[in-house]
Design a protein around this motif. Structure first.
Motif, PDB file in Angstrom:
ATOM      1  N   ILE A 267      -2.510 -28.814   6.404  1.00 16.10           N
ATOM      2  CA  ILE A 267      -2.725 -27.593   7.736  1.00 16.10           C
ATOM      3  C   ILE A 267      -3.079 -27.644   8.888  1.00 16.10           C
ATOM      4  O   ILE A 267      -4.388 -28.507   8.726  1.00 16.10           O
ATOM      5  N   ASN A 268      -2.437 -27.869   9.977  1.00 13.71           N
ATOM      6  CA  ASN A 268      -2.406 -28.777  10.721  1.00 13.71           C
ATOM      7  C   ASN A 268      -2.639 -27.652  12.191  1.00 13.71           C
ATOM      8  O   ASN A 268      -3.430 -27.834  13.544  1.00 13.71           O
ATOM      9  N   GLY A 269      -2.452 -26.526  12.110  1.00 11.42           N
ATOM     10  CA  GLY A 269      -2.970 -25.588  13.353  1.00 11.42           C
ATOM     11  C   GLY A 269      -2.507 -24.204  12.455  1.00 11.42           C
ATOM     12  O   GLY A 269      -1.947 -24.036  11.765  1.00 11.42           O
ATOM     13  N   MET A 270      -3.069 -23.080  12.816  1.00 13.82           N
ATOM     14  CA  MET A 270      -3.045 -21.375  12.756  1.00 13.82           C
ATOM     15  C   MET A 270      -2.888 -20.937  13.962  1.00 13.82           C
ATOM     16  O   MET A 270      -3.041 -20.836  14.968  1.00 13.82           O
ATOM     17  N   ALA A 271      -1.683 -19.935  13.733  1.00 16.78           N
ATOM     18  CA  ALA A 271      -1.943 -18.926  15.271  1.00 16.78           C
ATOM     19  C   ALA A 271      -1.291 -17.260  14.273  1.00 16.78           C
ATOM     20  O   ALA A 271      -1.317 -17.091  13.357  1.00 16.78           O
ATOM     21  N   TRP A 272      -1.326 -17.174  15.771  1.00 17.19           N
ATOM     22  CA  TRP A 272      -0.807 -15.222  15.436  1.00 17.19           C
ATOM     23  C   TRP A 272      -0.160 -15.056  16.612  1.00 17.19           C
ATOM     24  O   TRP A 272       0.217 -15.565  17.839  1.00 17.19           O
ATOM     25  N   TYR A 273       1.168 -14.162  15.933  1.00 15.25           N
ATOM     26  CA  TYR A 273       3.014 -14.083  16.220  1.00 15.25           C
ATOM     27  C   TYR A 273       2.434 -12.585  16.320  1.00 15.25           C
ATOM     28  O   TYR A 273       2.035 -11.705  15.839  1.00 15.25           O
ATOM     29  N   ARG A 274       3.586 -12.022  17.381  1.00 15.92           N
ATOM     30  CA  ARG A 274       3.283 -10.244  17.027  1.00 15.92           C
ATOM     31  C   ARG A 274       5.168  -9.971  17.341  1.00 15.92           C
ATOM     32  O   ARG A 274       6.215 -11.144  18.207  1.00 15.92           O
ATOM     33  N   GLN A 275       4.981  -9.228  16.952  1.00 16.95           N
ATOM     34  CA  GLN A 275       7.113  -8.236  17.771  1.00 16.95           C
ATOM     35  C   GLN A 275       7.088  -7.058  16.963  1.00 16.95           C
ATOM     36  O   GLN A 275       6.421  -6.424  16.008  1.00 16.95           O
ATOM     37  N   ALA A 276       7.728  -6.683  18.375  1.00 24.42           N
ATOM     38  CA  ALA A 276       7.332  -5.385  18.683  1.00 24.42           C
ATOM     39  C   ALA A 276       8.737  -4.505  18.319  1.00 24.42           C
ATOM     40  O   ALA A 276       9.581  -5.730  18.437  1.00 24.42           O
TER      41      ALA A 276
ATOM     42  N   PHE B  67       1.615 -11.704  13.160  1.00 25.56           N
ATOM     43  CA  PHE B  67       1.805 -11.904  11.947  1.00 25.56           C
ATOM     44  C   PHE B  67       0.634 -13.245  12.232  1.00 25.56           C
ATOM     45  O   PHE B  67       0.496 -13.931  13.232  1.00 25.56           O
ATOM     46  N   CYS B  68      -0.114 -14.076  10.970  1.00 24.20           N
ATOM     47  CA  CYS B  68      -0.761 -15.113  11.505  1.00 24.20           C
ATOM     48  C   CYS B  68       0.124 -16.076  10.520  1.00 24.20           C
ATOM     49  O   CYS B  68       1.594 -15.646   9.867  1.00 24.20           O
ATOM     50  N   GLU B  69      -0.367 -17.176  10.879  1.00 22.57           N
ATOM     51  CA  GLU B  69       0.660 -18.461  10.966  1.00 22.57           C
ATOM     52  C   GLU B  69       0.265 -19.930  10.863  1.00 22.57           C
ATOM     53  O   GLU B  69      -0.736 -19.925  11.267  1.00 22.57           O
ATOM     54  N   ALA B  70       0.365 -20.536   8.949  1.00 25.61           N
ATOM     55  CA  ALA B  70      -0.206 -22.024   9.113  1.00 25.61           C
ATOM     56  C   ALA B  70       0.747 -23.398   9.914  1.00 25.61           C
ATOM     57  O   ALA B  70       2.177 -22.825   8.345  1.00 25.61           O
ATOM     58  N   HIS B  71       0.494 -24.124  10.459  1.00 23.77           N
ATOM     59  CA  HIS B  71       1.502 -24.777  10.226  1.00 23.77           C
ATOM     60  C   HIS B  71       1.152 -26.024  10.239  1.00 23.77           C
ATOM     61  O   HIS B  71       0.296 -26.584  10.185  1.00 23.77           O
ATOM     62  N   ARG B  72       2.053 -27.055   8.854  1.00 26.74           N
ATOM     63  CA  ARG B  72       1.971 -27.692   8.711  1.00 26.74           C
ATOM     64  C   ARG B  72       3.317 -29.084   9.028  1.00 26.74           C
ATOM     65  O   ARG B  72       4.226 -28.807   8.590  1.00 26.74           O
ATOM     66  N   GLY B  73       2.501 -30.083   9.725  1.00 29.70           N
ATOM     67  CA  GLY B  73       4.221 -31.778   9.944  1.00 29.70           C
ATOM     68  C   GLY B  73       3.975 -31.483  11.670  1.00 29.70           C
ATOM     69  O   GLY B  73       2.637 -30.458  12.340  1.00 29.70           O
ATOM     70  N   PRO B  74       4.751 -31.905  12.020  1.00 32.24           N
ATOM     71  CA  PRO B  74       4.800 -32.548  12.891  1.00 32.24           C
ATOM     72  C   PRO B  74       4.733 -31.050  13.963  1.00 32.24           C
ATOM     73  O   PRO B  74       6.694 -30.220  13.503  1.00 32.24           O
ATOM     74  N   TYR B  75       4.535 -31.457  15.227  1.00 33.74           N
ATOM     75  CA  TYR B  75       4.650 -29.315  16.089  1.00 33.74           C
ATOM     76  C   TYR B  75       6.130 -30.220  16.944  1.00 33.74           C
ATOM     77  O   TYR B  75       6.573 -31.244  17.054  1.00 33.74           O
ATOM     78  N   ASN B  76       7.326 -29.003  17.260  1.00 41.21           N
ATOM     79  CA  ASN B  76       7.979 -29.070  17.504  1.00 41.21           C
ATOM     80  C   ASN B  76       9.184 -29.780  17.103  1.00 41.21           C
ATOM     81  O   ASN B  76       9.847 -30.994  18.156  1.00 41.21           O
TER      82      ASN B  76
END
Length: 120
Positions: A30-39, A93-102
């Motif tokens: 896992i190379n990053g974590m984030a928070w997103y939101r959706q209204a 929402f929390c998000e975890a990312h794996r692999g290259p971004y974009n």
């Protein structure tokens, strides 16, 4: 990767909430974590993220009010939300990312979402 978010709820404008998210499972690489939101009626948007070896980044609409932090030892990511506004109302929402971004090879893992409601 499984993500379990907690900490949502109802708060008055100007108040604070803290969201937490715990990652488990195949969390290696896992190379990053984030928070997103959706209204309601809107697309999901990035709120804040923190990538391995980099400082946190924030959407303009939360800069100076929200703080993202990550505890690698505990595999958690948190979002401290201060000076909240009614327009912050959304499912977060929390998000975890794996692999290259974009890159199509990158993988996103999502938590179940937690409702945040800010009353005026």
């Amino acid at each position: 990767v499984q993500l379990q978010a907690s900490g949502g709820g109802l708060v008055q404008a100007g108040g604070s909430l803290r969201l937490s998210c715990a990652a488990s499972g195949s969390i290696f690489m896992i190379n990053g974590m984030a928070w997103y939101r959706q209204a309601p009626g809107k697309q999901r948007e990035l709120v804040a993220q923190i990538r391995n070896g980099e400082g946190p980044t924030y959407a303009d609409f939360v800069k100076g009010r929200f703080t993202i932090s990550r505890d690698n030892a505990k595999n958690t990511v948190s979002l401290q939300m201060n000076s909240m506004k009614p327009e912050d109302t959304a499912v977060y929402f929390c998000e975890a990312h794996r692999g290259p971004y974009n890159d199509p090879r990158g993988q996103h893992f999502w938590g179940q979402g937690t409702q945040v409601t800010v009353s005026s």
